[in-house]
Motif scaffolding. Structure first.
Motif, PDB file in Angstrom:
ATOM      1  N   LYS A 123      28.171  28.349  -7.365  1.00 49.26           N
ATOM      2  CA  LYS A 123      28.701  27.521  -6.270  1.00 49.26           C
ATOM      3  C   LYS A 123      29.312  28.402  -5.182  1.00 49.26           C
ATOM      4  O   LYS A 123      29.103  28.160  -3.993  1.00 49.26           O
ATOM      5  CB  LYS A 123      29.740  26.542  -6.823  1.00 49.26           C
ATOM      6  CG  LYS A 123      30.280  25.590  -5.775  1.00 49.26           C
ATOM      7  CD  LYS A 123      31.261  24.589  -6.378  1.00 49.26           C
ATOM      8  CE  LYS A 123      31.795  23.676  -5.291  1.00 49.26           C
ATOM      9  NZ  LYS A 123      32.801  22.759  -5.786  1.00 49.26           N
ATOM     10  N   ILE A 180      26.453  30.033  -3.183  1.00 45.75           N
ATOM     11  CA  ILE A 180      25.809  29.060  -2.288  1.00 45.75           C
ATOM     12  C   ILE A 180      26.726  28.735  -1.114  1.00 45.75           C
ATOM     13  O   ILE A 180      26.276  28.684   0.041  1.00 45.75           O
ATOM     14  CB  ILE A 180      25.403  27.780  -3.051  1.00 45.75           C
ATOM     15  CG1 ILE A 180      24.273  28.096  -4.035  1.00 45.75           C
ATOM     16  CG2 ILE A 180      25.000  26.669  -2.084  1.00 45.75           C
ATOM     17  CD1 ILE A 180      23.933  26.964  -4.989  1.00 45.75           C
ATOM     18  N   VAL A 209      25.441  29.325   2.714  1.00 42.94           N
ATOM     19  CA  VAL A 209      25.332  28.204   3.653  1.00 42.94           C
ATOM     20  C   VAL A 209      26.352  28.370   4.782  1.00 42.94           C
ATOM     21  O   VAL A 209      26.042  28.165   5.955  1.00 42.94           O
ATOM     22  CB  VAL A 209      25.492  26.850   2.924  1.00 42.94           C
ATOM     23  CG1 VAL A 209      25.602  25.695   3.895  1.00 42.94           C
ATOM     24  CG2 VAL A 209      24.328  26.640   1.954  1.00 42.94           C
ATOM     25  N   ALA A 252      22.890  33.832  -3.431  1.00 45.23           N
ATOM     26  CA  ALA A 252      22.171  32.718  -2.820  1.00 45.23           C
ATOM     27  C   ALA A 252      21.660  33.150  -1.453  1.00 45.23           C
ATOM     28  O   ALA A 252      22.318  33.918  -0.749  1.00 45.23           O
ATOM     29  CB  ALA A 252      23.081  31.496  -2.693  1.00 45.23           C
ATOM     30  N   ALA A 294      20.219  31.274   1.971  1.00 45.61           N
ATOM     31  CA  ALA A 294      20.058  29.994   2.659  1.00 45.61           C
ATOM     32  C   ALA A 294      19.269  30.215   3.942  1.00 45.61           C
ATOM     33  O   ALA A 294      19.440  31.224   4.625  1.00 45.61           O
ATOM     34  CB  ALA A 294      21.423  29.389   2.978  1.00 45.61           C
ATOM     35  N   ASN A 335      17.096  27.646   7.162  1.00 49.58           N
ATOM     36  CA  ASN A 335      16.879  26.282   7.648  1.00 49.58           C
ATOM     37  C   ASN A 335      15.556  25.717   7.148  1.00 49.58           C
ATOM     38  O   ASN A 335      15.298  24.529   7.297  1.00 49.58           O
ATOM     39  CB  ASN A 335      16.934  26.252   9.176  1.00 49.58           C
ATOM     40  CG  ASN A 335      18.333  26.537   9.682  1.00 49.58           C
ATOM     41  OD1 ASN A 335      19.314  26.045   9.133  1.00 49.58           O
ATOM     42  ND2 ASN A 335      18.436  27.344  10.722  1.00 49.58           N
ATOM     43  N   GLU A 336      14.728  26.563   6.537  1.00 56.19           N
ATOM     44  CA  GLU A 336      13.394  26.159   6.101  1.00 56.19           C
ATOM     45  C   GLU A 336      13.361  25.490   4.735  1.00 56.19           C
ATOM     46  O   GLU A 336      12.419  24.770   4.424  1.00 56.19           O
ATOM     47  CB  GLU A 336      12.468  27.382   6.037  1.00 56.19           C
ATOM     48  CG  GLU A 336      12.316  28.120   7.329  1.00 56.19           C
ATOM     49  CD  GLU A 336      11.537  29.418   7.140  1.00 56.19           C
ATOM     50  OE1 GLU A 336      10.717  29.499   6.209  1.00 56.19           O
ATOM     51  OE2 GLU A 336      11.773  30.348   7.926  1.00 56.19           O
ATOM     52  N   MET A 337      14.375  25.773   3.886  1.00 55.46           N
ATOM     53  CA  MET A 337      14.312  25.292   2.507  1.00 55.46           C
ATOM     54  C   MET A 337      15.706  25.215   1.903  1.00 55.46           C
ATOM     55  O   MET A 337      16.663  25.704   2.495  1.00 55.46           O
ATOM     56  CB  MET A 337      13.420  26.223   1.669  1.00 55.46           C
ATOM     57  CG  MET A 337      13.902  27.667   1.632  1.00 55.46           C
ATOM     58  SD  MET A 337      12.763  28.840   0.848  1.00 55.46           S
ATOM     59  CE  MET A 337      11.540  29.070   2.127  1.00 55.46           C
ATOM     60  N   GLU A 338      15.775  24.630   0.726  1.00 52.21           N
ATOM     61  CA  GLU A 338      17.031  24.577  -0.020  1.00 52.21           C
ATOM     62  C   GLU A 338      17.447  25.997  -0.392  1.00 52.21           C
ATOM     63  O   GLU A 338      16.598  26.877  -0.525  1.00 52.21           O
ATOM     64  CB  GLU A 338      16.853  23.736  -1.290  1.00 52.21           C
ATOM     65  CG  GLU A 338      16.685  22.253  -1.038  1.00 52.21           C
ATOM     66  CD  GLU A 338      17.912  21.623  -0.400  1.00 52.21           C
ATOM     67  OE1 GLU A 338      19.035  21.844  -0.907  1.00 52.21           O
ATOM     68  OE2 GLU A 338      17.748  20.928   0.611  1.00 52.21           O
ATOM     69  N   PRO A 339      18.752  26.226  -0.584  1.00 53.33           N
ATOM     70  CA  PRO A 339      19.182  27.572  -0.968  1.00 53.33           C
ATOM     71  C   PRO A 339      18.502  28.043  -2.254  1.00 53.33           C
ATOM     72  O   PRO A 339      18.284  27.276  -3.185  1.00 53.33           O
ATOM     73  CB  PRO A 339      20.693  27.421  -1.191  1.00 53.33           C
ATOM     74  CG  PRO A 339      21.081  26.261  -0.336  1.00 53.33           C
ATOM     75  CD  PRO A 339      19.894  25.322  -0.391  1.00 53.33           C
ATOM     76  N   ILE A 340      18.160  29.318  -2.250  1.00 50.35           N
ATOM     77  CA  ILE A 340      17.551  29.969  -3.400  1.00 50.35           C
ATOM     78  C   ILE A 340      18.672  30.710  -4.128  1.00 50.35           C
ATOM     79  O   ILE A 340      19.516  31.329  -3.481  1.00 50.35           O
ATOM     80  CB  ILE A 340      16.477  30.971  -2.932  1.00 50.35           C
ATOM     81  CG1 ILE A 340      15.349  30.235  -2.205  1.00 50.35           C
ATOM     82  CG2 ILE A 340      15.949  31.790  -4.094  1.00 50.35           C
ATOM     83  CD1 ILE A 340      14.434  31.148  -1.430  1.00 50.35           C
ATOM     84  N   GLN A 345       8.008  31.705  -1.540  1.00 50.62           N
ATOM     85  CA  GLN A 345       8.031  30.299  -1.147  1.00 50.62           C
ATOM     86  C   GLN A 345       7.523  30.090   0.271  1.00 50.62           C
ATOM     87  O   GLN A 345       6.884  29.088   0.570  1.00 50.62           O
ATOM     88  CB  GLN A 345       9.432  29.716  -1.310  1.00 50.62           C
ATOM     89  CG  GLN A 345       9.829  29.543  -2.755  1.00 50.62           C
ATOM     90  CD  GLN A 345      11.166  28.878  -2.942  1.00 50.62           C
ATOM     91  OE1 GLN A 345      11.621  28.133  -2.096  1.00 50.62           O
ATOM     92  NE2 GLN A 345      11.809  29.163  -4.067  1.00 50.62           N
TER      93      GLN A 345
END
Length: 170
Positions: free
Chosen positions: A48, A51, A55, A87, A89, A91-96, A167
């Motif tokens: 957490k 991430i 973000v 993590a 982050a 804008n293209e995808m959820e955080p990895i 990805q």
């Protein structure tokens, strides 16, 4: 590419730069709060924190990629393990997310963490050095210099960047 690093810690900054060394990139480091305890005490809390930093870095720095790296500990039946999570982050995808190395902390250190202290100051005291977390880290002390904090986080960053590029190419 503009990469925002959610930390001012030199070990973390160098790890991020190492993993993007083959790309033309601008690196900006900003102090982003993890939003978790100073000493994360589980994988979930450490993830957490990573991430939140990634973000937050992406949002605050207005970049292409936000990176969050977080160190923590995880209690097991074998004792207290040092853990690290990262993590990425965009804008293209959820955080990895990706996790890195783990190793058992000596009971003398673990007991102090369980009592509420944070690993950074405990390591400074234990190793009789200053700013261990910004240099070799606990991993450098307890591996007798075979692995340092930059290398540990570089491995983690390579896991993140590898997943990100995979990805994007799909």
């Amino acid at each position: 590419m503009k990469i925002i690093i959610g930390s001012k810690n030199p070990a973390k900054i160098n790890a991020v730069k190492n993993s993007f060394s083959l790309q033309v990139a601008e690196f900006i480091s900003v102090d982003i709060p993890s939003g978790v305890n100073e000493q994360p005490f589980s994988d979930e809390e450490t993830i957490k924190g990573a991430i939140n930093r990634a973000v937050g870095a992406l949002t605050q720095g207005n970049g292409d990629i936000g990176i969050g790296l977080e160190g923590g500990v995880q209690e097991t039946s074998h004792g207290l393990l040092l853990c690290n999570w990262g993590a990425l982050a965009s804008n293209e995808m959820e955080p990895i997310i990706a996790g890195g190395a783990r190793f058992l902390l000596p009971e003398e250190v673990a007991a102090r963490l369980r009592a509420g202290e944070e690993l950074g100051p405990v390591m400074d005291d234990y190793a009789k050095r200053q700013n261990v977390r910004k240099h070799e880290g606990a991993v450098g002390i307890f591996t007798n210099g075979r692995i340092n904090r930059v290398e540990m986080f570089s491995h983690l960053m390579n896991l993140l960047v590898g997943q990100f590029t995979y990805q994007r190419e799909r």
